[in-house]
Design an enzyme around this catalytic site. Structure first.
Site, PDB file in Angstrom:
ATOM      1  N   GLY A 181       0.867  -1.140   0.070  1.00  0.00           N
ATOM      2  CA  GLY A 181      -0.125  -0.065  -0.039  1.00  0.00           C
ATOM      3  C   GLY A 181       0.876   1.146  -0.095  1.00  0.00           C
ATOM      4  N   GLY A 183       0.272   4.548   0.235  1.00  0.00           N
ATOM      5  CA  GLY A 183      -0.578   5.762   0.696  1.00  0.00           C
ATOM      6  C   GLY A 183       0.248   6.433   1.787  1.00  0.00           C
ATOM      7  N   VAL A 238      -0.570  -8.218  -3.567  1.00  0.00           N
ATOM      8  CA  VAL A 238       0.185  -9.363  -2.835  1.00  0.00           C
ATOM      9  C   VAL A 238      -1.038 -10.250  -2.722  1.00  0.00           C
ATOM     10  CG1 VAL A 238       0.576 -10.161  -0.523  1.00  0.00           C
ATOM     11  CG2 VAL A 238       1.537  -7.844  -1.408  1.00  0.00           C
ATOM     12  N   HIS A 446      10.927  37.921   3.671  1.00  0.00           N
ATOM     13  CA  HIS A 446      11.976  37.640   3.041  1.00  0.00           C
ATOM     14  C   HIS A 446      13.172  37.270   3.846  1.00  0.00           C
ATOM     15  CE1 HIS A 446      14.795  36.870  -0.262  1.00  0.00           C
ATOM     16  NE2 HIS A 446      15.582  37.802  -0.106  1.00  0.00           N
TER      17      HIS A 446
HETATM   18  N1  NAD Z   1       0.035  12.238   7.291  1.00  0.00           N
HETATM   19  C1  NAD Z   1      -1.198  11.846   7.510  1.00  0.00           C
HETATM   20  O1  NAD Z   1      -2.191  12.682   7.588  1.00  0.00           O
HETATM   21  C2  NAD Z   1      -1.601  10.447   7.885  1.00  0.00           C
HETATM   22  C3  NAD Z   1      -0.544   9.584   7.863  1.00  0.00           C
HETATM   23  C4  NAD Z   1      -0.747   8.227   8.193  1.00  0.00           C
HETATM   24  C5  NAD Z   1      -2.314   7.730   8.009  1.00  0.00           C
HETATM   25  N2  NAD Z   1      -3.096   8.816   7.735  1.00  0.00           N
HETATM   26  C6  NAD Z   1      -4.606   8.374   7.618  1.00  0.00           C
HETATM   27  O2  NAD Z   1      -4.720   6.959   7.873  1.00  0.00           O
HETATM   28  C7  NAD Z   1      -5.459   6.154   6.856  1.00  0.00           C
HETATM   29  C8  NAD Z   1      -4.950   5.006   6.537  1.00  0.00           C
HETATM   30  O3  NAD Z   1      -3.506   4.844   5.977  1.00  0.00           O
HETATM   31  P1  NAD Z   1      -3.002   3.956   5.048  1.00  0.00           P
HETATM   32  O4  NAD Z   1      -1.750   4.455   4.230  1.00  0.00           O
HETATM   33  O5  NAD Z   1      -3.105   2.710   5.418  1.00  0.00           O
HETATM   34  O6  NAD Z   1      -4.222   4.054   3.607  1.00  0.00           O
HETATM   35  P2  NAD Z   1      -4.187   5.109   2.401  1.00  0.00           P
HETATM   36  O7  NAD Z   1      -5.602   5.076   1.879  1.00  0.00           O
HETATM   37  O8  NAD Z   1      -3.632   6.233   2.636  1.00  0.00           O
HETATM   38  O9  NAD Z   1      -3.440   4.259   1.336  1.00  0.00           O
HETATM   39  C9  NAD Z   1      -3.757   2.879   1.129  1.00  0.00           C
HETATM   40  C10 NAD Z   1      -2.961   2.521  -0.301  1.00  0.00           C
HETATM   41  O10 NAD Z   1      -3.015   1.197  -0.330  1.00  0.00           O
HETATM   42  C11 NAD Z   1      -3.385   0.870  -1.537  1.00  0.00           C
HETATM   43  N3  NAD Z   1      -4.082  -0.613  -1.635  1.00  0.00           N
HETATM   44  C12 NAD Z   1      -5.135  -0.937  -1.141  1.00  0.00           C
HETATM   45  N4  NAD Z   1      -5.666  -2.062  -1.281  1.00  0.00           N
HETATM   46  C13 NAD Z   1      -4.249  -2.728  -1.697  1.00  0.00           C
HETATM   47  C14 NAD Z   1      -3.628  -3.881  -2.126  1.00  0.00           C
HETATM   48  N5  NAD Z   1      -4.430  -5.161  -1.823  1.00  0.00           N
HETATM   49  N6  NAD Z   1      -2.456  -4.194  -2.312  1.00  0.00           N
HETATM   50  C15 NAD Z   1      -1.686  -3.162  -2.583  1.00  0.00           C
HETATM   51  N7  NAD Z   1      -2.173  -1.864  -2.447  1.00  0.00           N
HETATM   52  C16 NAD Z   1      -3.505  -1.686  -1.882  1.00  0.00           C
HETATM   53  C17 NAD Z   1      -4.422   1.907  -1.931  1.00  0.00           C
HETATM   54  O11 NAD Z   1      -4.398   2.167  -3.432  1.00  0.00           O
HETATM   55  C18 NAD Z   1      -3.730   3.209  -1.439  1.00  0.00           C
HETATM   56  O12 NAD Z   1      -2.696   3.819  -2.261  1.00  0.00           O
HETATM   57  C19 NAD Z   1      -5.158   7.276   5.668  1.00  0.00           C
HETATM   58  O13 NAD Z   1      -6.155   7.198   4.748  1.00  0.00           O
HETATM   59  C20 NAD Z   1      -4.980   8.561   6.230  1.00  0.00           C
HETATM   60  O14 NAD Z   1      -6.346   9.246   6.266  1.00  0.00           O
HETATM   61  C21 NAD Z   1      -2.818   9.904   7.622  1.00  0.00           C
END
Ligand code: NAD
Ligand code: FAD
Length: 467
Positions: A181, A183, A238, A446
């Site tokens: 993932g 994300g 995966v 600045h």
């Molecule tokens: N900086 C921040 O604000 C921050 C930091 C960490 C978490 N979070 C929050 O926590 C939530 C959860 O975080 P996260 O990173 O788990 O979720 P996310 O939704 O940010 O990312 C999940 C990713 O996994 C991918 N994905 C989904 N199923 C998959 C699979 N079977 N195989 C491979 N890839 C797959 C998705 O396409 C996506 O890109 C986020 O949505 C966010 O709202 C925020």
């Protein structure tokens, strides 16, 4: 005799604790229940705060190792992982204690235990000692947050197959880390462990990382992370994992189907999203409607279909972000107190705390195209910003998207140093309905990084001066 309240909040995260504090401020008798034993929810205990502590420390470590010599500092650097974890735990401890202090200050009663709604206006709480206490209340706010989305067929043990919780507490730096993932969590925690020495491979189902980001920013982000040493396998899923001694054999295949491949890794992080958490709360029994994704359904004022029951934060629809939960908390508490609470969902920033940071607010180009809205763009690279040069952090750019007809700022996307702080100005601009010219004609100190935002705003009308 049951204790009685004006409002009882279930969940002590950013949604719950802020709701309780605001209720207290408004003179209502409020309690906040959490079963964790420490207030602050996911964010303070196992989310935003510990991850940012490790991101900060690991960034300093890498900087000291690789960047100091470029600015005239010679240093011998060694990793003290237990020391880094101690820093993280100290910050978490102080901030969670801080919530208790704020409860006291605002006359909120903290209640430790697992809550179950037994009827509208009636909650039973099972304390750590098993004793059950009943609370009666005019209003219930559900703020029970979210939990890790499981990957089918993969059992998390928090040691070698970890969720974010395990990835925040690894006892040693894994030689190889496979992140499922691409994300927020995968890229932030992947960055932490890459900086500390792991070879990090990110397996992402879609053909791009951080899918919600503006496409141009997302592409630049991936390029920068790849240059830092992260490997990406996009459009890949995966399909299974096996333990062979200390090694994990992970079967992957193209997302659209096709030939399987096996990757070996020492630790695998499952970060494919989070899902609402309302287990054991008694929602079905009292008839609260959930949507097909398990989220509590509310109206725009956070009321569920059951009178006197409200919901905010990760357990309802929308971005799973701490500050979104906090804003809903304030609006919901104000509604309960008979005021006019409101959240502007167009003005909720999002930040990825990597280096460089990525921050955005408002609409992406892709969203505007899909909606058929004509727009203009101004862009400014940090390579042309004086402050970015002085701090040796020139990667990235600021991008402002404004309405082609009215010049109203519709979206701002920044990848670069301190992007998370820079986005506040853009958020305020959107909240105030500002035009890009308002930013362009506002004096910015600045030399600061904020000048990049101003120069990008000038670019909307084609008069960027410093490039
Ligand atoms: N900086 C921040 O604000 C921050 C930091 C960490 C978490 N979070 C929050 O926590 C939530 C959860 O975080 P996260 O990173 O788990 O979720 P996310 O939704 O940010 O990312 C999940 C990713 O996994 C991918 N994905 C989904 N199923 C998959 C699979 N079977 N195989 C491979 N890839 C797959 C998705 O396409 C996506 O890109 C986020 O949505 C966010 O709202 C925020
Ligand atoms: C690793 C990680 C990093 C993150 N980083 C960021 C970030 O940098 N910025 C950001 O904005 N967001 C970040 N998030 C997301 C953020 O943590 C959540 O959006 C936020 O915590 C949601 O707040 P909430 O109040 O809705 O729920 P939560 O914080 O999840 O709190 C809910 C609380 O309810 C309690 N609870 C649940 N059921 C019951 C019950 N029946 N009885 C009693 N108590 C109960 C739980 O114990 C929990 O403490 C991150 C998340 C993770 C996992």
């Amino acid at each position: 005799m049951a204790d009685s309240f004006d409002a009882v909040v279930i969940g002590g995260g950013p949604g719950g604790y802020n709701a309780a504090i605001r209720l207290g401020q408004l003179g209502l008798k409020a309690a906040c229940i959490d079963k964790r034993g420490r207030f602050g929810g996911t964010c303070l205990n196992i989310g935003c705060i510990p991850s940012k502590a490790l991101l900060f420390a690991s960034e300093r470590f890498e900087e000291a190792k690789k960047e100091f010599s470029k600015i005239g500092i010679k240093a011998e650097v060694a990793l003290d992982l237990p020391g880094m974890m101690k820093h993280k735990d100290k910050v978490v401890g102080e901030l969670t204690k801080g919530v208790e202090f704020l409860f006291k200050k605002n006359k909120v009663e903290p209640v430790v235990g697992e809550a179950r709604i037994v009827a509208s206006g009636r909650i039973e709480v099972r304390g750590p000692d098993g004793a059950v206490r009943t609370l009666e209340t005019k209003n219930i706010i559900i703020a029970t947050g979210s939990e890790v989305m499981p990957l089918p067929g993969v059992a998390v043990d928090e040691e070698c197959i970890v969720s974010s919780t395990g990835a925040l507490a690894l006892k040693q730096v894994p030689k190889r880390l496979l992140v499922v993932g691409g994300g927020y969590i995968g890229l932030e925690l992947g960055s932490v462990w890459r900086r500390l020495g792991s070879e990090v491979t990110v397996v992402e189902f879609l053909d791009r990382i951080t899918p919600g980001l503006d496409g141009e920013v997302g592409k630049a982000f991936q390029r920068i992370l790849a240059k830092q040493g992260m490997t990406f396998k996009l459009s890949t899923k995966v399909v299974g994992v096996e333990k062979a001694g200390d090694v994990l054999k992970v079967a992957i295949e193209p997302a659209a189907g096709g030939a399987q491949e096996t990757l070996e890794t020492d630790v695998m992080l499952v970060s494919i999203g989070r899902r609402p958490y309302t287990e054991g709360l008694g929602l079905k029994e009292i008839g609260v409607t959930l949507d097909p994704r398990g989220r509590v359904v509310t109206d725009s004022h956070y009321k569920t279909n059951v009178p006197g029951v409200w919901a905010i934060g990760d357990c309802r629809e929308g971005a799973m972000l701490a500050h979104k939960a906090e804003d809903e908390a304030v609006a919901c508490a104000e509604r309960i107190a008979g005021r006019a609470g409101h959240v502007n969902y167009d003005a909720i920033p999002a930040v990825v705390y990597t280096a460089p940071e990525v921050a955005s607010v408002g609409k992406t180009e892709e969203e505007l195209k899909a909606a058929g809205i004509a727009y203009k763009i101004g862009k400014f690279p940090f390579t042309a910003n004086a402050r970015a040069k002085t701090i040796a952090a020139t990667e990235g750019f600021a991008k402002i998207i404004a309405d082609a007809a009215t010049d109203k700022v519709l979206g701002v996307h920044i990848i670069g140093p301190e992007a998370g702080n820079l986005i506040a100005e853009a958020t305020l601009a959107i909240e105030f309905g500002a035009a890009s010219e308002d930013i362009a004609r506002t004096c910015h100190a600045h030399p600061t990084l904020t000048e990049a935002v101003r120069q990008a705003a000038m670019g909307v009308e084609g008069w960027t001066m410093q490039m």
